[in-house]
Design an enzyme around this catalytic site. Structure first.
Site, PDB file in Angstrom:
ATOM      1  N   HIS A  79       0.836  -1.202   0.000  1.00 31.51           N
ATOM      2  CA  HIS A  79       0.000   0.000   0.000  1.00 31.51           C
ATOM      3  C   HIS A  79       0.873   1.255   0.000  1.00 31.51           C
ATOM      4  CE1 HIS A  79       0.990  -1.004   4.138  1.00 31.51           C
ATOM      5  NE2 HIS A  79       0.833   0.264   4.440  1.00 31.51           N
ATOM      6  N   HIS A 118      15.061   3.560   2.577  1.00 25.83           N
ATOM      7  CA  HIS A 118      15.052   2.175   2.098  1.00 25.83           C
ATOM      8  C   HIS A 118      15.900   1.406   3.112  1.00 25.83           C
ATOM      9  CE1 HIS A 118      15.022  -1.122  -0.719  1.00 25.83           C
ATOM     10  NE2 HIS A 118      16.286  -1.014  -1.063  1.00 25.83           N
ATOM     11  N   THR A 169       2.027   4.684  -4.297  1.00 23.74           N
ATOM     12  CA  THR A 169       2.993   4.660  -5.409  1.00 23.74           C
ATOM     13  C   THR A 169       4.120   3.669  -5.123  1.00 23.74           C
ATOM     14  OG1 THR A 169       4.092   6.537  -4.334  1.00 23.74           O
ATOM     15  CG2 THR A 169       2.650   7.044  -6.214  1.00 23.74           C
ATOM     16  N   ARG A 170       4.671   3.111  -6.206  1.00 27.84           N
ATOM     17  CA  ARG A 170       5.876   2.282  -6.151  1.00 27.84           C
ATOM     18  C   ARG A 170       6.761   2.673  -7.336  1.00 27.84           C
ATOM     19  NH1 ARG A 170       4.352   1.274  -1.769  1.00 27.84           N
ATOM     20  NH2 ARG A 170       4.162  -0.718  -0.706  1.00 27.84           N
ATOM     21  N   LYS A 192       7.468  -3.780  -8.560  1.00 26.09           N
ATOM     22  CA  LYS A 192       7.612  -3.523 -10.001  1.00 26.09           C
ATOM     23  C   LYS A 192       7.590  -4.793 -10.825  1.00 26.09           C
ATOM     24  CE  LYS A 192      11.668  -1.697  -8.860  1.00 26.09           C
ATOM     25  NZ  LYS A 192      11.766  -2.277  -7.484  1.00 26.09           N
ATOM     26  N   LYS A 239       6.377  12.537  -1.646  1.00 25.80           N
ATOM     27  CA  LYS A 239       6.545  11.290  -0.883  1.00 25.80           C
ATOM     28  C   LYS A 239       8.031  10.927  -0.827  1.00 25.80           C
ATOM     29  CE  LYS A 239       5.443   6.369  -1.116  1.00 25.80           C
ATOM     30  NZ  LYS A 239       4.749   5.323  -1.892  1.00 25.80           N
ATOM     31  N   CYS A 266       4.577   0.389   6.666  1.00 23.75           N
ATOM     32  CA  CYS A 266       4.512  -0.729   5.722  1.00 23.75           C
ATOM     33  C   CYS A 266       5.599  -1.728   6.124  1.00 23.75           C
ATOM     34  CB  CYS A 266       4.780  -0.141   4.337  1.00 23.75           C
ATOM     35  SG  CYS A 266       4.381  -1.173   2.940  1.00 23.75           S
TER      36      CYS A 266
HETATM   37  C1  LIG Z   1       7.320   1.119   2.192  1.00 17.93           C
HETATM   38  C2  LIG Z   1       7.564   0.229   1.016  1.00 17.93           C
HETATM   39  C3  LIG Z   1       8.013   0.775  -0.160  1.00 17.93           C
HETATM   40  C4  LIG Z   1       8.287  -0.052  -1.259  1.00 17.93           C
HETATM   41  N1  LIG Z   1       8.686   0.527  -2.423  1.00 17.93           N
HETATM   42  C5  LIG Z   1       8.838  -0.249  -3.524  1.00 17.93           C
HETATM   43  C6  LIG Z   1       9.101   0.349  -4.774  1.00 17.93           C
HETATM   44  O1  LIG Z   1       9.180   1.572  -4.895  1.00 17.93           O
HETATM   45  N2  LIG Z   1       9.222  -0.466  -5.847  1.00 17.93           N
HETATM   46  C7  LIG Z   1       9.098  -1.817  -5.754  1.00 17.93           C
HETATM   47  O2  LIG Z   1       9.223  -2.488  -6.774  1.00 17.93           O
HETATM   48  N3  LIG Z   1       8.837  -2.401  -4.570  1.00 17.93           N
HETATM   49  C8  LIG Z   1       8.694  -1.660  -3.462  1.00 17.93           C
HETATM   50  N4  LIG Z   1       8.394  -2.212  -2.271  1.00 17.93           N
HETATM   51  C9  LIG Z   1       8.316  -3.671  -2.161  1.00 17.93           C
HETATM   52  C10 LIG Z   1       7.021  -4.209  -2.679  1.00 17.93           C
HETATM   53  O3  LIG Z   1       5.960  -3.340  -2.396  1.00 17.93           O
HETATM   54  C11 LIG Z   1       6.833  -5.604  -2.090  1.00 17.93           C
HETATM   55  O4  LIG Z   1       7.958  -6.414  -2.433  1.00 17.93           O
HETATM   56  C12 LIG Z   1       5.591  -6.252  -2.622  1.00 17.93           C
HETATM   57  O5  LIG Z   1       4.499  -5.378  -2.602  1.00 17.93           O
HETATM   58  C13 LIG Z   1       5.318  -7.500  -1.782  1.00 17.93           C
HETATM   59  O6  LIG Z   1       4.184  -8.142  -2.286  1.00 17.93           O
HETATM   60  P1  LIG Z   1       3.695  -9.500  -1.654  1.00 17.93           P
HETATM   61  O7  LIG Z   1       2.604  -9.981  -2.542  1.00 17.93           O
HETATM   62  O8  LIG Z   1       4.848 -10.392  -1.378  1.00 17.93           O
HETATM   63  O9  LIG Z   1       3.123  -9.100  -0.208  1.00 17.93           O
HETATM   64  P2  LIG Z   1       1.731  -8.422   0.176  1.00 17.93           P
HETATM   65  O10 LIG Z   1       1.306  -7.480  -0.887  1.00 17.93           O
HETATM   66  O11 LIG Z   1       1.856  -7.927   1.556  1.00 17.93           O
HETATM   67  O12 LIG Z   1       0.702  -9.614   0.110  1.00 17.93           O
HETATM   68  C14 LIG Z   1       0.672 -10.683   1.019  1.00 17.93           C
HETATM   69  C15 LIG Z   1      -0.783 -11.033   1.193  1.00 17.93           C
HETATM   70  O13 LIG Z   1      -0.887 -12.276   1.874  1.00 17.93           O
HETATM   71  C16 LIG Z   1      -2.014 -12.211   2.696  1.00 17.93           C
HETATM   72  N5  LIG Z   1      -1.889 -13.257   3.718  1.00 17.93           N
HETATM   73  C17 LIG Z   1      -0.871 -13.392   4.592  1.00 17.93           C
HETATM   74  N6  LIG Z   1      -1.043 -14.498   5.354  1.00 17.93           N
HETATM   75  C18 LIG Z   1      -2.210 -15.065   4.941  1.00 17.93           C
HETATM   76  C19 LIG Z   1      -2.935 -16.215   5.358  1.00 17.93           C
HETATM   77  N7  LIG Z   1      -2.495 -17.000   6.355  1.00 17.93           N
HETATM   78  N8  LIG Z   1      -4.090 -16.489   4.736  1.00 17.93           N
HETATM   79  C20 LIG Z   1      -4.569 -15.712   3.732  1.00 17.93           C
HETATM   80  N9  LIG Z   1      -3.888 -14.595   3.301  1.00 17.93           N
HETATM   81  C21 LIG Z   1      -2.741 -14.278   3.902  1.00 17.93           C
HETATM   82  C22 LIG Z   1      -1.965 -10.792   3.254  1.00 17.93           C
HETATM   83  O14 LIG Z   1      -3.224 -10.370   3.749  1.00 17.93           O
HETATM   84  C23 LIG Z   1      -1.535 -10.021   2.029  1.00 17.93           C
HETATM   85  O15 LIG Z   1      -2.644  -9.515   1.306  1.00 17.93           O
HETATM   86  C24 LIG Z   1       8.110  -1.438  -1.150  1.00 17.93           C
HETATM   87  C25 LIG Z   1       7.641  -1.984   0.038  1.00 17.93           C
HETATM   88  C26 LIG Z   1       7.346  -1.161   1.118  1.00 17.93           C
HETATM   89  C27 LIG Z   1       6.835  -1.768   2.378  1.00 17.93           C
END
Ligand SMILES: Cc1cc2nc3c(=O)[nH]c(=O)nc-3n(C[C@H](O)[C@H](O)[C@H](O)COP(=O)(O)OP(=O)(O)OC[C@H]3O[C@@H](n4cnc5c(N)ncnc54)[C@H](O)[C@@H]3O)c2cc1C
Length: 376
Positions: free
Chosen positions: A46, A268, A49-50, A345, A264, A312
């Protein structure tokens, strides 16, 4: 009889929403399931932006994957009829021997990416909002820009449903187990069976595979939006590309142009270790002042009142590369977390890769950096 699927995806954040979309689009019977109702503000995806960038300082191996991601983001935007990506160009700024500058240069050279090398004066002249130190340089890459993560995940999920995916939200998965003919998951509301299971639970991943004792670190990260104090035009996207800085040995921050919500910025890494169920979501005045001191020095026109801040999570591997591989004890289960704070990304392409691995058992992309590995 519990319903049976070709594949179940647990966790519908960045990676899971993309995986469900690709699986449904290629005709698989797929169930996507999440403990919350994505897009939501409790995980890692969330904050409006990314950054997307191509001259990847972390390693040249990522470049073909992000290039595929660009194609898929464009296709998704067309299919969804939504703006998902805004190209602003991007500056990777640091001393010439910094990881950010030298790594971006290495990727740009390895993959012959268009780029310019700027010295500190060039940066200050062309992008007056940014004030690098005299001994800093920058790589300017034209294709970098901004993804809108909530819109991206909503697009993946709504199109997945249109392609026939079954999406269930507010339903935490307690556990999974291998059965004689596949995999079973147990949730707060029932049981579901499938041939394959993708675990993309982000910061919660270790709870779903406790037997692996994976050495992942969940790191608290704060995002800040400050008002500008100079001419707001200096922060318009045409005048201010996304910018990522290394200003110390292990010190990094990044910033965005003002898209109407303030400027924003965020560090990192540098965050405290935490867990997804206990993370503190309040932002302290000390954290605001620490961020402000970096802003004052390098982006002084953004040193206005704080408009908002949010918390986050990064989920880091010890080497900060991704972790995408089959469960070593069950080759029907694919682990697709964590992405060490730089995964968004890639998520359009990672969703496609996860679909390929489940459907065909292989992908054309080099995943060797992301394989299950030990860190002894
Ligand atoms: C502050 C911040 C800035 C960032 N900036 C960048 C950027 O500029 N560019 C970039 O490329 N990346 C960036 N990233 C990294 C990127 O956002 C993450 O790597 C990516 O969004 C992770 O996605 P995910 O699907 O692994 O996790 P998430 O999107 O967190 O999804 C995991 C999901 O699993 C669900 N879940 C967990 N356990 C269970 C369960 N037991 N049962 C059912 N559901 C479950 C959760 O509810 C959640 O919806 C940033 C991250 C952060 C925190």
């Amino acid at each position: 009889m519990p319903e049976r699927f070709d594949a179940i995806v647990v966790g519908l954040g960045a990676m899971g929403s993309a995986a469900v979309y690709h699986l449904a689009k290629c005709g698989r019977k797929v169930l996507g399931i999440d403990r919350f109702a994505p897009p939501h503000p409790f995980g890692s995806s969330h904050g409006q932006t990314r950054i997307i960038r191509e001259a990847y300082f972390e390693h040249p191996t990522y470049v073909p994957i992000v290039q595929r991601a660009y194609v898929l983001w464009d296709e998704l935007a067309r299919e969804a009829g939504a703006e998902l990506l805004l190209k602003t160009g991007g500056l990777m700024i640091g001393r010439p021997d910094s990881v950010v500058f030298s790594g971006a240069k290495r990727s740009a050279d390895t993959h012959r990416l268009p780029h310019e090398i700027l010295n500190a004066d060039d940066v200050r002249r062309r992008f007056p909002a940014l004030r690098p130190d005299d001994d800093m340089s920058a790589i300017l890459e034209p294709r970098a820009g901004i993804l809108f993560p909530e819109r991206c995940m909503a697009a993946h999920l709504s199109l997945a449903v249109r392609y026939g995916a079954n999406v269930r939200t507010e339903e935490p998965v307690h556990r999974w187990e291998e059965t004689a003919s596949g995999v079973k998951i147990v949730t707060t509301r029932g049981e579901y069976h499938a041939d394959h299971l993708i675990l993309s639970a982000g910061s919660w991943i270790t709870q779903l595979v406790p037997e692996l004792k994976l050495p992942f670190n969940v790191e608290r990260q704060v995002l800040f939006w400050f008002e500008s104090t100079t001419s707001p035009a200096l922060f318009y996207p045409e005048r201010c590309p996304i910018h990522l800085w290394q200003f110390g040995d292990r010190r990094f921050f990044y910033g965005f142009p003002d898209l109407g919500e303030g400027v924003k910025v965020a560090c990192h890494h540098d965050g405290e270790s935490t867990s997804p169920d206990q993370i503190c979501r309040d932002v302290t005045s000390a954290e605001i002042e620490a961020m402000r001191s970096v802003v004052k020095r390098y982006v002084p026109g953004a040193n206005g009142p704080l408009r908002s801040a949010t918390v986050c999570m990064y989920t880091n591997t010890p080497d900060e590369h991704f972790w995408i591989d089959w469960h070593p004890g069950c080759l029907r289960v694919l682990i697709a977390s964590p992405c060490s704070g730089h995964g968004f990304k890639f998520s359009s392409a990672i969703g496609e890769i996860l679909c390929q691995l489940v459907a065909e058992g292989r992908t054309q992309f080099d995943l060797s950096l992301f394989r299950a590995r030990s860190f002894a």
